[in-house]
Write a protein that holds these residues in place. Structure first.
Motif, PDB file in Angstrom:
ATOM      1  N   ARG A  70     -64.291   3.533   6.210  1.00  0.00           N
ATOM      2  CA  ARG A  70     -64.477   1.825   6.392  1.00  0.00           C
ATOM      3  C   ARG A  70     -65.806   1.331   5.401  1.00  0.00           C
ATOM      4  NH1 ARG A  70     -62.120  -1.886  10.844  1.00  0.00           N
ATOM      5  NH2 ARG A  70     -63.661  -3.372   9.559  1.00  0.00           N
ATOM      6  N   LYS A  71     -67.164   1.580   5.810  1.00  0.00           N
ATOM      7  CA  LYS A  71     -67.735   1.276   5.195  1.00  0.00           C
ATOM      8  C   LYS A  71     -68.234   1.819   3.374  1.00  0.00           C
ATOM      9  CE  LYS A  71     -73.161   1.648   5.840  1.00  0.00           C
ATOM     10  NZ  LYS A  71     -74.291   1.644   6.677  1.00  0.00           N
ATOM     11  N   GLU A  72     -67.914   3.297   3.070  1.00  0.00           N
ATOM     12  CA  GLU A  72     -67.859   3.387   1.823  1.00  0.00           C
ATOM     13  C   GLU A  72     -66.517   2.861   0.648  1.00  0.00           C
ATOM     14  OE1 GLU A  72     -65.974   7.984   2.673  1.00  0.00           O
ATOM     15  OE2 GLU A  72     -68.479   7.494   3.030  1.00  0.00           O
ATOM     16  N   SER A  73     -65.532   2.787   1.175  1.00  0.00           N
ATOM     17  CA  SER A  73     -64.107   3.192   1.489  1.00  0.00           C
ATOM     18  C   SER A  73     -64.145   1.753   0.193  1.00  0.00           C
ATOM     19  CB  SER A  73     -62.953   3.266   1.454  1.00  0.00           C
ATOM     20  OG  SER A  73     -63.475   4.459   1.350  1.00  0.00           O
ATOM     21  N   CYS A  74     -64.738   0.232   0.612  1.00  0.00           N
ATOM     22  CA  CYS A  74     -64.025  -0.963   1.072  1.00  0.00           C
ATOM     23  C   CYS A  74     -62.494  -1.115   1.026  1.00  0.00           C
ATOM     24  CB  CYS A  74     -64.524  -1.654  -0.999  1.00  0.00           C
ATOM     25  SG  CYS A  74     -66.090  -1.166  -1.384  1.00  0.00           S
ATOM     26  N   VAL A  75     -61.824  -0.778   2.296  1.00  0.00           N
ATOM     27  CA  VAL A  75     -61.252  -0.751   2.576  1.00  0.00           C
ATOM     28  C   VAL A  75     -60.865  -1.939   3.338  1.00  0.00           C
ATOM     29  CG1 VAL A  75     -59.941   1.232   2.328  1.00  0.00           C
ATOM     30  CG2 VAL A  75     -60.839   0.985   4.547  1.00  0.00           C
ATOM     31  N   LEU A  76     -59.512  -2.637   4.130  1.00  0.00           N
ATOM     32  CA  LEU A  76     -60.280  -3.505   5.256  1.00  0.00           C
ATOM     33  C   LEU A  76     -59.758  -3.379   6.927  1.00  0.00           C
ATOM     34  CD1 LEU A  76     -57.781  -6.209   3.245  1.00  0.00           C
ATOM     35  CD2 LEU A  76     -59.901  -6.432   3.004  1.00  0.00           C
ATOM     36  N   ASP A  77     -58.861  -2.138   6.897  1.00  0.00           N
ATOM     37  CA  ASP A  77     -59.338  -1.765   8.672  1.00  0.00           C
ATOM     38  C   ASP A  77     -58.411  -0.695   8.497  1.00  0.00           C
ATOM     39  OD1 ASP A  77     -59.097  -2.079  11.090  1.00  0.00           O
ATOM     40  OD2 ASP A  77     -58.468  -3.631  11.471  1.00  0.00           O
ATOM     41  N   ILE A  78     -59.048  -0.039   9.244  1.00  0.00           N
ATOM     42  CA  ILE A  78     -58.150   1.853   9.562  1.00  0.00           C
ATOM     43  C   ILE A  78     -57.994   1.534  10.727  1.00  0.00           C
ATOM     44  CG2 ILE A  78     -58.679   4.146   9.396  1.00  0.00           C
ATOM     45  CD1 ILE A  78     -60.908   3.481   7.007  1.00  0.00           C
ATOM     46  N   ALA A  79     -57.424   2.423  11.059  1.00  0.00           N
ATOM     47  CA  ALA A  79     -56.581   2.966  12.623  1.00  0.00           C
ATOM     48  C   ALA A  79     -55.847   4.028  13.044  1.00  0.00           C
ATOM     49  CB  ALA A  79     -55.083   1.763  12.339  1.00  0.00           C
ATOM     50  N   VAL A  80     -56.507   5.228  13.774  1.00  0.00           N
ATOM     51  CA  VAL A  80     -55.933   6.179  13.680  1.00  0.00           C
ATOM     52  C   VAL A  80     -55.070   6.496  15.273  1.00  0.00           C
ATOM     53  CG1 VAL A  80     -56.813   8.391  14.216  1.00  0.00           C
ATOM     54  CG2 VAL A  80     -58.107   7.208  12.418  1.00  0.00           C
ATOM     55  N   ARG A  81     -54.629   7.142  15.838  1.00  0.00           N
ATOM     56  CA  ARG A  81     -53.366   7.202  16.876  1.00  0.00           C
ATOM     57  C   ARG A  81     -53.678   9.145  16.794  1.00  0.00           C
ATOM     58  NH1 ARG A  81     -54.301   4.673  21.919  1.00  0.00           N
ATOM     59  NH2 ARG A  81     -52.119   4.148  21.845  1.00  0.00           N
ATOM     60  N   HIS A  82     -53.884   9.691  17.242  1.00  0.00           N
ATOM     61  CA  HIS A  82     -53.623  11.344  17.732  1.00  0.00           C
ATOM     62  C   HIS A  82     -53.156  11.366  18.842  1.00  0.00           C
ATOM     63  CE1 HIS A  82     -53.666  15.411  16.932  1.00  0.00           C
ATOM     64  NE2 HIS A  82     -54.152  15.458  15.973  1.00  0.00           N
ATOM     65  N   ARG A  83     -52.051  12.536  19.294  1.00  0.00           N
ATOM     66  CA  ARG A  83     -50.897  12.978  19.735  1.00  0.00           C
ATOM     67  C   ARG A  83     -52.191  14.065  21.103  1.00  0.00           C
ATOM     68  NH1 ARG A  83     -45.445  11.837  20.955  1.00  0.00           N
ATOM     69  NH2 ARG A  83     -46.000  13.094  22.352  1.00  0.00           N
ATOM     70  N   LEU A  84     -51.808  14.176  21.937  1.00  0.00           N
ATOM     71  CA  LEU A  84     -52.090  15.289  22.491  1.00  0.00           C
ATOM     72  C   LEU A  84     -50.879  14.995  23.693  1.00  0.00           C
ATOM     73  CD1 LEU A  84     -56.183  14.466  23.969  1.00  0.00           C
ATOM     74  CD2 LEU A  84     -54.987  15.395  21.626  1.00  0.00           C
ATOM     75  N   GLY A  85     -51.137  16.398  24.345  1.00  0.00           N
ATOM     76  CA  GLY A  85     -49.942  17.612  24.931  1.00  0.00           C
ATOM     77  C   GLY A  85     -48.858  18.121  24.200  1.00  0.00           C
ATOM     78  N   ARG A  86     -47.910  18.061  24.468  1.00  0.00           N
ATOM     79  CA  ARG A  86     -46.921  18.532  23.834  1.00  0.00           C
ATOM     80  C   ARG A  86     -45.704  17.445  23.064  1.00  0.00           C
ATOM     81  NH1 ARG A  86     -42.700  23.266  24.898  1.00  0.00           N
ATOM     82  NH2 ARG A  86     -40.969  22.673  23.878  1.00  0.00           N
ATOM     83  N   VAL A  87     -45.938  17.985  21.740  1.00  0.00           N
ATOM     84  CA  VAL A  87     -45.255  16.649  20.674  1.00  0.00           C
ATOM     85  C   VAL A  87     -43.788  18.213  19.817  1.00  0.00           C
ATOM     86  CG1 VAL A  87     -45.640  15.842  18.575  1.00  0.00           C
ATOM     87  CG2 VAL A  87     -47.565  16.176  20.340  1.00  0.00           C
ATOM     88  N   GLU A  88     -42.938  17.398  19.918  1.00  0.00           N
ATOM     89  CA  GLU A  88     -41.412  18.182  19.606  1.00  0.00           C
ATOM     90  C   GLU A  88     -41.543  18.352  18.100  1.00  0.00           C
ATOM     91  OE1 GLU A  88     -40.026  20.022  21.768  1.00  0.00           O
ATOM     92  OE2 GLU A  88     -41.331  19.279  24.071  1.00  0.00           O
ATOM     93  N   LEU A  89     -40.671  19.587  17.697  1.00  0.00           N
ATOM     94  CA  LEU A  89     -39.957  19.319  16.559  1.00  0.00           C
ATOM     95  C   LEU A  89     -39.615  18.163  15.976  1.00  0.00           C
ATOM     96  CD1 LEU A  89     -40.115  21.394  13.569  1.00  0.00           C
ATOM     97  CD2 LEU A  89     -37.677  21.639  15.023  1.00  0.00           C
TER      98      LEU A  89
END
Lengths: 160, 87
Positions: A70-89
């Motif tokens: 965010r600091k280096e890219s001049c973007v307005l906002d960033i959000a991240v979500r990453h799954r844990l556990g089993r994720v199906e095909l």
């Protein structure tokens, strides 16, 4: 699992992630969605991936990555979500949402965030085959090469 | 030069290393301070069959990667981070 902001056992929702970064001054919203595919490094017939993490460290690292990009890219906002556990095909394993005034910054920031997560965050995946057999993904080569260069200072590695 | 001292350290393992060692953690005695490479070498000597994984791993102290050449001491938690594969 402790309540966290970037890691979850729950199915990811693209619209929810879009709404987290949407702003009136944004002219671009980029949603990167990483999904489970049926092949990897010569292995075919993958039916799911099981994700494991050092959760407290992964949370802190992803927060650091988001703050730094965010600091280096001049973007307005960033959000991240990453799954844990089993994720199906076919299911979504990770979403990176970025909003910016213009598309170029949003595209670049999205790429930086997902690349850094893949190279730095202590998250591992086990690729599952029919019948339950599976194998751990070989992992990030940058991480491996960093270790090689540390142990052997003469190692001449090129990061990709 | 800092004085070396023996310290009992609780180490946590994850993913392929946890599976290969058949344990999520172990307690060892280290002579601190040690550099990251020295810790990995020591653990690889305890588990020679898993040496390739240890030699491609990194050490994390208190939820953060560490500078490779610094002598490590004064930490609460030590994790061995084998090559990561998120995303």
């Amino acid at each position: 699992m402790a309540k966290t902001s970037h890691l979850t056992l729950d199915i990811l929702n693209l619209e929810d992630m879009r709404s987290r970064v949407a702003r009136e001054d944004a002219g671009a919203v980029i949603l990167f969605e990483g999904t489970v595919r049926n092949h990897s490094d010569g292995l075919t017939g993958i039916i799911a991936i099981e994700y494991e993490a050092q959760e407290s460290m992964a949370e802190k690292l992803i927060a650091t990555i988001v703050a730094e990009v965010r600091k280096e890219s001049c973007v307005l906002d960033i959000a991240v979500r990453h799954r844990l556990g089993r994720v199906e095909l076919g299911q979504t394993a990770v979403i990176v949402a970025v909003s910016a005034a213009h598309r170029d910054e949003a595209y670049q920031a999205s790429r930086k965030v997902i690349d850094r997560i893949k190279h730095e965050a202590p998250i591992w995946k086990r690729e599952i085959l029919p019948g339950g057999a599976g194998q751990w993904s070989r992992g990030c080569r940058a991480h491996f090469e960093d270790s090689l260069s540390r142990i052997n200072p003469d190692s001449n590695v090129v990061r990709t | 030069m800092p004085e070396s001292k023996l310290r009992t350290v609780h180490i946590r393992y994850y993913a392929q290393l946890k599976e290969a060692l058949r344990t999520a953690d172990e307690t060892v005695v280290l002579t601190l301070p040690m550099r990251e490479s020295e810790i990995l070498e020591y653990l690889a000597s305890l588990h020679p069959a898993q040496r390739p994984i240890f030699m491609s791993s990194r050490v994390a102290l208190d939820d953060g990667y560490v500078p490779s050449e610094r002598g490590l001491d004064g930490f609460e938690s030590l994790d061995i981070i084998s090559p990561v594969s998120g995303g």
